[in-house]
Scaffold this motif. Structure first.
Motif, mmCIF file in Angstrom:
data_model
loop_
_atom_site.group_PDB
_atom_site.id
_atom_site.type_symbol
_atom_site.label_atom_id
_atom_site.label_comp_id
_atom_site.label_asym_id
_atom_site.label_seq_id
_atom_site.Cartn_x
_atom_site.Cartn_y
_atom_site.Cartn_z
ATOM 1 N N VAL A 188 -4.962 1.340 -11.214
ATOM 2 C CA VAL A 188 -5.942 2.207 -11.209
ATOM 3 C C VAL A 188 -6.065 3.556 -10.139
ATOM 4 O O VAL A 188 -6.321 4.528 -10.398
ATOM 5 N N ASN A 189 -4.767 3.217 -9.290
ATOM 6 C CA ASN A 189 -4.097 4.565 -8.479
ATOM 7 C C ASN A 189 -3.063 5.431 -9.178
ATOM 8 O O ASN A 189 -2.543 6.230 -8.443
ATOM 9 N N LYS A 190 -2.653 5.016 -10.339
ATOM 10 C CA LYS A 190 -1.573 5.618 -10.957
ATOM 11 C C LYS A 190 -1.829 7.036 -10.928
ATOM 12 O O LYS A 190 -2.757 7.694 -11.665
ATOM 13 N N SER A 191 -0.743 7.984 -10.843
ATOM 14 C CA SER A 191 -0.796 9.334 -11.069
ATOM 15 C C SER A 191 -1.018 9.637 -12.556
ATOM 16 O O SER A 191 -0.466 9.018 -13.576
ATOM 17 N N PRO A 192 -2.013 10.604 -12.676
ATOM 18 C CA PRO A 192 -2.377 10.898 -14.226
ATOM 19 C C PRO A 192 -1.386 11.666 -14.984
ATOM 20 O O PRO A 192 -1.276 11.650 -16.197
ATOM 21 N N PHE A 193 -0.240 12.066 -14.281
ATOM 22 C CA PHE A 193 0.775 12.569 -15.126
ATOM 23 C C PHE A 193 1.791 11.518 -15.596
ATOM 24 O O PHE A 193 3.047 11.862 -16.402
ATOM 25 N N ILE A 194 1.960 10.245 -15.251
ATOM 26 C CA ILE A 194 2.486 9.322 -15.894
ATOM 27 C C ILE A 194 1.744 8.784 -16.953
ATOM 28 O O ILE A 194 1.078 7.798 -16.968
ATOM 29 N N THR A 195 2.124 9.133 -17.958
ATOM 30 C CA THR A 195 1.742 8.778 -19.485
ATOM 31 C C THR A 195 2.731 8.418 -20.287
ATOM 32 O O THR A 195 3.903 8.870 -20.088
ATOM 33 N N SER A 196 2.527 7.663 -21.409
ATOM 34 C CA SER A 196 3.421 7.482 -22.502
ATOM 35 C C SER A 196 4.191 8.726 -23.086
ATOM 36 O O SER A 196 3.708 9.748 -23.239
ATOM 37 N N ILE A 197 5.753 8.614 -23.199
ATOM 38 C CA ILE A 197 6.277 9.718 -23.590
ATOM 39 C C ILE A 197 6.657 9.850 -25.164
ATOM 40 O O ILE A 197 6.512 10.862 -25.897
ATOM 41 N N GLY A 198 7.065 8.537 -25.906
ATOM 42 C CA GLY A 198 7.238 8.433 -26.976
ATOM 43 C C GLY A 198 8.526 8.866 -27.409
ATOM 44 O O GLY A 198 9.074 9.508 -28.358
ATOM 45 N N LEU A 199 9.615 8.386 -26.754
ATOM 46 C CA LEU A 199 10.999 8.685 -26.843
ATOM 47 C C LEU A 199 11.436 7.596 -27.891
ATOM 48 O O LEU A 199 11.264 6.437 -28.066
ATOM 49 N N GLY A 238 -0.438 2.706 -3.150
ATOM 50 C CA GLY A 238 0.828 2.524 -3.981
ATOM 51 C C GLY A 238 1.649 3.330 -4.306
ATOM 52 O O GLY A 238 2.281 3.398 -5.107
ATOM 53 N N ALA A 239 1.574 4.532 -3.430
ATOM 54 C CA ALA A 239 2.484 5.712 -3.666
ATOM 55 C C ALA A 239 3.570 5.588 -3.010
ATOM 56 O O ALA A 239 3.744 5.195 -1.593
ATOM 57 N N LEU A 278 0.725 -1.141 0.012
ATOM 58 C CA LEU A 278 0.072 0.141 -0.102
ATOM 59 C C LEU A 278 0.635 1.342 -0.011
ATOM 60 O O LEU A 278 0.199 2.392 -0.263
ATOM 61 N N GLY A 279 2.077 1.167 0.193
ATOM 62 C CA GLY A 279 2.876 2.409 0.283
ATOM 63 C C GLY A 279 2.462 3.430 1.308
ATOM 64 O O GLY A 279 2.427 3.102 2.491
ATOM 65 N N ARG A 280 2.515 4.792 0.786
ATOM 66 C CA ARG A 280 2.352 5.792 1.513
ATOM 67 C C ARG A 280 1.027 5.820 2.341
ATOM 68 O O ARG A 280 0.637 6.174 3.427
ATOM 69 N N GLN A 281 -0.081 4.891 1.575
ATOM 70 C CA GLN A 281 -1.211 4.792 2.329
ATOM 71 C C GLN A 281 -1.274 4.229 3.586
ATOM 72 O O GLN A 281 -2.269 4.542 4.567
ATOM 73 N N GLN A 282 -0.394 3.400 3.870
ATOM 74 C CA GLN A 282 0.068 2.881 5.174
ATOM 75 C C GLN A 282 0.326 3.728 6.266
ATOM 76 O O GLN A 282 -0.019 3.525 7.602
#
Length: 326
Positions: A292-303, A252-253, A239-243
């Protein structure tokens, strides 16, 4: 939740641009002097005592492991393992984070549950799965060692030994473990040949298209925050930081690690699932894994392949010029 993350993104971007902007549009912040807390001021005697304790297996329940068992100088003060091994070689749930530059961090452990190095030092010693040491027994063992009695007297003015003094000494030593400047620093200090062409292009990507500096910023390349970046869980969900906070958006952070000397500190991520910098960059380029809890700014980049190579070269430039001394 998206409003919360939007706020986090804004704060991170502001942090990137707090300071003097270079002509190339990149912020350079040199490594500052470490600060010691008012209730645990620095002394050479305290550092020396902390160093001795750090490397001494007397801190473990069966005198078999020391702090240095998981934080080896030659491995960037990490252990080189996917997951740390504790008491009786038990495989633990998380990767052992380096203690490099830990004196600058705003919280300790992957989940940030300890607010200081002093509090952090207490936990592994007493944890049944890590060092499994009863504190009263440890104090008696130290009292039976005349060298330690003398060192505690020299450091604190009397020979009394207690947990507070033990962790103050260890924390003082850990604050001395600091990265030195590397090619990246020399470049911004005037040596324009310090970075290769590939590393310079990688730097542009790091602070631009690749979005790395949203979270990896400042002199140690961390925002000191906690993010779910889409690292898949193997076995029991962590659970990461949620704990610590109980907040759903922290599920999961994990803390953003600093990037100084990262070529020495792999494998990477809180569960050690990525072995190389190339794998790390590929992970971020793909936008992490489905979560489902992934941060919205973690998206594919296209390098493209060349851009990935350039990013690796830049991150290598964050390695210290001088070997780590202790």
């Amino acid at each position: 939740m998206h409003k919360i993350y939007s706020g986090i993104i804004l704060v991170c971007i502001i942090l990137v641009f707090q300071g003097t902007q270079s002509a190339e549009g990149v912020i350079f912040e040199p490594i500052p002097p470490v600060k010691h807390p008012l209730d645990n001021p620095w002394s050479q005697e305290k550092l020396d005592l902390g160093k001795k304790l750090f490397f001494d297996p007397i801190l473990s329940g069966d005198n078999s492991i020391s702090c240095a068992s998981c934080h080896k100088p030659e491995l960037g003060w990490a252990d080189g393992l996917e997951k740390a091994k504790g008491f009786k070689q038990k495989v633990l749930a998380r990767n052992a984070p380096t203690i490099l530059n830990s004196g600058y961090l705003k919280s300790q452990f992957w989940d940030g549950r300890a607010p200081s190095l002093e509090e952090q030092a207490k936990a592994p010693i007493q944890s049944p799965v890590e060092m499994n040491q009863d504190i009263d027994e440890l104090i008696e063992e130290l009292k039976n060692e005349q060298e330690y009695v003398g060192l505690f007297r020299k450091t604190f003015g009397n020979g009394e030994i207690n947990l507070e003094k033990i962790v103050q000494a260890i924390a003082t030593f850990e604050r001395s473990i600091i990265s030195s400047s590397g090619a990246y620093d020399r470049f911004w200090q005037g040596d324009k040949e310090a970075l290769s062409i590939k590393a310079k292009k990688g730097m542009e990507l790091f602070f631009g298209k690749a979005k790395c500096s949203i979270c990896h910023n400042g002199p140690f390349f961390t925002d000191h925050q906690f993010h779910n970046i889409g690292v898949s869980a193997s076995g029991k969900t962590d659970l990461g930081r949620q704990q610590v906070t109980g907040e759903q958006f922290h599920k999961g952070a994990f803390k953003t690690p600093g990037l100084r000397d990262l070529v020495l500190t792999g494998p990477y991520m809180h569960n050690g699932t990525l072995s190389t910098l190339e794998e790390v960059i590929e992970f971020y380029d793909q936008g992490g894994e489905s979560n489902v809890n992934k941060s919205p700014f973690i998206t594919s980049i296209g390098l493209n392949a060349r851009e990935k190579e350039n990013l690796v070269e830049f991150m290598k430039s964050l390695t210290s010029d001088a070997p780590h001394k202790y």
